[in-house]
Design a protein around this motif. Structure first.
Motif, mmCIF file in Angstrom:
data_model
loop_
_atom_site.group_PDB
_atom_site.id
_atom_site.type_symbol
_atom_site.label_atom_id
_atom_site.label_comp_id
_atom_site.label_asym_id
_atom_site.label_seq_id
_atom_site.Cartn_x
_atom_site.Cartn_y
_atom_site.Cartn_z
ATOM 1 N N ALA A 233 41.621 44.767 47.439
ATOM 2 C CA ALA A 233 41.206 44.027 46.240
ATOM 3 C C ALA A 233 41.082 42.542 46.540
ATOM 4 C CB ALA A 233 42.209 44.266 45.110
ATOM 5 N N ALA A 234 41.973 42.007 47.365
ATOM 6 C CA ALA A 234 41.904 40.586 47.733
ATOM 7 C C ALA A 234 40.622 40.293 48.506
ATOM 8 C CB ALA A 234 43.133 40.199 48.558
ATOM 9 N N PHE A 235 40.220 41.195 49.382
ATOM 10 C CA PHE A 235 38.978 41.008 50.135
ATOM 11 C C PHE A 235 37.764 41.073 49.207
ATOM 12 C CE2 PHE A 235 41.324 41.086 53.943
ATOM 13 C CZ PHE A 235 40.472 40.729 54.977
ATOM 14 N N LEU A 236 37.803 41.917 48.198
ATOM 15 C CA LEU A 236 36.701 41.974 47.239
ATOM 16 C C LEU A 236 36.582 40.652 46.475
ATOM 17 C CD1 LEU A 236 37.144 45.589 45.800
ATOM 18 C CD2 LEU A 236 35.539 44.824 47.558
ATOM 19 N N MET A 237 37.719 40.114 46.044
ATOM 20 C CA MET A 237 37.695 38.826 45.346
ATOM 21 C C MET A 237 37.223 37.720 46.278
ATOM 22 S SD MET A 237 41.093 38.864 42.896
ATOM 23 C CE MET A 237 42.242 39.435 44.158
ATOM 24 N N GLY A 238 37.703 37.728 47.512
ATOM 25 C CA GLY A 238 37.295 36.712 48.466
ATOM 26 C C GLY A 238 35.804 36.753 48.743
ATOM 27 N N THR A 239 35.235 37.943 48.789
ATOM 28 C CA THR A 239 33.800 38.083 49.025
ATOM 29 C C THR A 239 32.995 37.415 47.924
ATOM 30 O OG1 THR A 239 34.129 40.176 50.204
ATOM 31 C CG2 THR A 239 31.924 39.748 49.335
ATOM 32 N N ILE A 240 33.369 37.662 46.673
ATOM 33 C CA ILE A 240 32.649 37.075 45.544
ATOM 34 C C ILE A 240 32.793 35.556 45.521
ATOM 35 C CG2 ILE A 240 32.532 36.969 43.027
ATOM 36 C CD1 ILE A 240 31.297 39.454 44.139
ATOM 37 N N LEU A 241 33.956 35.046 45.933
ATOM 38 C CA LEU A 241 34.191 33.610 45.910
ATOM 39 C C LEU A 241 33.461 32.881 47.030
ATOM 40 C CD1 LEU A 241 38.022 33.452 45.150
ATOM 41 C CD2 LEU A 241 36.179 32.756 43.623
ATOM 42 N N VAL A 242 33.467 33.439 48.225
ATOM 43 C CA VAL A 242 33.047 32.713 49.421
ATOM 44 C C VAL A 242 31.582 32.935 49.771
ATOM 45 C CG1 VAL A 242 33.447 32.470 51.899
ATOM 46 C CG2 VAL A 242 35.387 32.716 50.335
ATOM 47 N N MET A 259 41.329 45.874 37.370
ATOM 48 C CA MET A 259 42.260 46.959 37.086
ATOM 49 C C MET A 259 43.659 46.621 37.607
ATOM 50 S SD MET A 259 40.604 49.350 35.457
ATOM 51 C CE MET A 259 39.718 47.990 34.698
ATOM 52 N N LEU A 260 43.716 45.900 38.732
ATOM 53 C CA LEU A 260 45.004 45.500 39.295
ATOM 54 C C LEU A 260 45.723 44.529 38.357
ATOM 55 C CD1 LEU A 260 46.994 45.539 41.663
ATOM 56 C CD2 LEU A 260 45.630 43.735 42.736
ATOM 57 N N ARG A 266 52.376 43.347 32.832
ATOM 58 C CA ARG A 266 53.752 43.070 32.420
ATOM 59 C C ARG A 266 54.466 42.134 33.378
ATOM 60 N NH1 ARG A 266 55.857 49.061 30.372
ATOM 61 N NH2 ARG A 266 54.324 49.293 28.677
ATOM 62 N N THR A 267 53.932 41.953 34.574
ATOM 63 C CA THR A 267 54.533 41.021 35.529
ATOM 64 C C THR A 267 53.963 39.614 35.369
ATOM 65 O OG1 THR A 267 52.900 41.359 37.294
ATOM 66 C CG2 THR A 267 54.713 42.942 37.149
ATOM 67 N N LEU A 268 52.979 39.457 34.479
ATOM 68 C CA LEU A 268 52.356 38.157 34.265
ATOM 69 C C LEU A 268 53.106 37.376 33.194
ATOM 70 C CD1 LEU A 268 48.597 39.228 34.096
ATOM 71 C CD2 LEU A 268 49.743 38.158 36.038
ATOM 72 N N LEU A 318 40.699 35.666 38.305
ATOM 73 C CA LEU A 318 41.458 36.824 38.774
ATOM 74 C C LEU A 318 42.490 36.477 39.846
ATOM 75 C CD1 LEU A 318 38.825 39.710 38.817
ATOM 76 C CD2 LEU A 318 40.694 39.347 37.215
ATOM 77 N N PRO A 319 42.100 35.814 40.956
ATOM 78 C CA PRO A 319 43.143 35.494 41.951
ATOM 79 C C PRO A 319 44.212 34.560 41.424
ATOM 80 C CG PRO A 319 41.040 34.436 42.501
ATOM 81 C CD PRO A 319 40.759 35.399 41.389
ATOM 82 N N LEU A 320 43.815 33.622 40.554
ATOM 83 C CA LEU A 320 44.807 32.716 39.982
ATOM 84 C C LEU A 320 45.806 33.476 39.115
ATOM 85 C CD1 LEU A 320 42.537 29.686 39.006
ATOM 86 C CD2 LEU A 320 44.081 29.871 40.973
ATOM 87 N N LEU A 321 45.317 34.433 38.340
ATOM 88 C CA LEU A 321 46.206 35.232 37.504
ATOM 89 C C LEU A 321 47.153 36.078 38.359
ATOM 90 C CD1 LEU A 321 43.697 36.410 34.748
ATOM 91 C CD2 LEU A 321 45.577 34.795 34.460
ATOM 92 N N LEU A 322 46.622 36.668 39.423
ATOM 93 C CA LEU A 322 47.456 37.510 40.280
ATOM 94 C C LEU A 322 48.543 36.684 40.972
ATOM 95 C CD1 LEU A 322 44.717 39.833 41.817
ATOM 96 C CD2 LEU A 322 46.578 40.519 40.303
ATOM 97 N N MET A 323 48.250 35.429 41.248
ATOM 98 C CA MET A 323 49.250 34.577 41.903
ATOM 99 C C MET A 323 50.388 34.186 40.969
ATOM 100 S SD MET A 323 47.200 32.067 44.548
ATOM 101 C CE MET A 323 45.998 31.459 43.370
ATOM 102 N N THR A 324 50.178 34.363 39.654
ATOM 103 C CA THR A 324 51.246 34.018 38.705
ATOM 104 C C THR A 324 52.196 35.180 38.440
ATOM 105 O OG1 THR A 324 49.949 34.651 36.735
ATOM 106 C CG2 THR A 324 49.671 32.400 37.568
#
Length: 341
Positions: A233-242, A259-260, A266-268, A318-324
């Motif tokens: 999933a991280a590689f998919l996000m990185g592809t769209i960003l870069v 979906m992730l 609940r962890t956010l 998305l990546p910013l949310l996952l980092m929180t």
């Protein structure tokens, strides 16, 4: 230079795909073109819809069928997917093939996964980086995973060879067309739009190196593990960003990351959950408001553009949310396998 100010850019009539895409279209060669155009959006929408249950299974997330149906309809009706359906973009096919390939890896159908990933090269600029992840993963335990690379290379060689029979020398034509495409249809990445060309390229390079390091550290992870899915999933996000994939319909690749976030909601922190809810609901909220209070058609204001305001920048959230996410709660999720024995 065609990009100089005042220079008229001509939209050249070139074939912007590898020639073996014709094999995907071959079964329709005797069909009525207008009929194919009528049904293409439905078929593409179904492929995008199939991504949702595949992603849920990758996350080992069991939901009642009513909830799966609701999430699927919500995803398919998003502006990004609707745009892809409207433009009849093969991006939706490629997004499905990537997710299907990862799902096959999780079920240990490695040769099949390799075949699907080879077929996903219909849009090389879209799949190059995710394929790097699968290559690093195969290198992690070569003796057990070599079938994925074997299936990929065999299928890709078959596609390239068959394409050579259809159009000898097509690779040279394709490379020339790809170079010309950047002149008559300038493309850019989301990071370049948000940060400028120079800073965007620097940050993009850091992201690429960081993700490759992450893949290397996780190369031993099992294909059905939560860590494998998270890195993919991280590689998919990185592809769209870069990469130069700023057009919203390319965000079909973000179904799994979305979906992730939904799975780990609940962890956010509360603020992050609100941001995610507002971001994904924005097009529907504003569209409803515009229906209730429609602007005048001859008005110069930009109100009708509001529904798409956050769409292009969705990949940044998305990546910013996952980092929180709270690390302790994420660790607990990673050690819990919800798949029935």
């Amino acid at each position: 230079d065609d990009r100089e100010p005042g220079h008229k850019v001509v939209d050249e009539q070139r074939f912007a795909y590898p020639v073996y895409v014709v094999f995907l279209m071959a079964p329709l060669m005797h069909a009525d073109f207008a009929e194919v155009q009528r049904w293409a959006p439905t078929v593409l929408g179904l492929l995008a819809a199939f991504c949702v249950p595949l992603c849920l299974d990758l996350l080992r997330w069991r939901l009642p069928w009513q909830e799966v149906t609701a999430i699927t309809l919500f995803a398919v009706s998003s502006p990004q997917i609707v745009q892809g359906m409207h433009h009849q973009q093969l991006t939706l096919v490629v997004g499905f093939l990537l997710v299907a390939g990862a799902w096959c890896v999780s079920r240990n159908y490695l040769a099949t996964a390799g075949i699907l990933l080879a077929c996903s090269t219909l849009k090389p600029q879209m799949v190059f980086f995710p394929l790097c992840f699968f290559l690093v993963w195969v290198m992690g335990t070569w003796r057990k995973r070599w079938r994925l690379l074997a299936g990929f290379l065999a299928m890709l060689a078959g596609l390239i060879g068959a394409g050579e029979l259809v159009l000898p020398g097509w690779i040279g034509y394709f490379l020339a067309g790809a170079a010309a495409y950047r002149r008559y249809f300038p493309t850019t990445s989301l990071l370049s739009v948000a940060l400028g060309d120079t800073l965007g390229e620097i940050v993009g390079g850091i992201i690429v190196l960081g993700l490759l390091l992450l893949a290397w550290r996780g190369r031993k992870e099992a294909g059905d593990s939560r860590q494998f899915t998270s890195i993919f999933a991280a590689f998919l996000m990185g592809t769209i960003l870069v990469f130069p994939l700023f057009t919203p319909f390319n965000q079909v690749m973000l179904i799994l990351p979305a979906m992730l976030v939904l799975h780990d909601r609940r962890t956010l922190p509360r603020f992050s959950r609100i941001v995610f809810t507002v971001t994904v609901s924005w097009p529907w909220i504003i569209s409803g408001a515009l229906l209730l209070f429609p602007p005048r058609l001859n008005s110069p204001n930009q109100m009708p553009l509001l529904p798409s305001f956050l769409v292009s920048f969705f990949p940044l959230f998305l990546p910013l949310l996952l980092m929180t996410r709270r690390s302790d709660a994420v660790s607990q999720i990673k050690t819990t396998d919800l798949r029935p024995s």
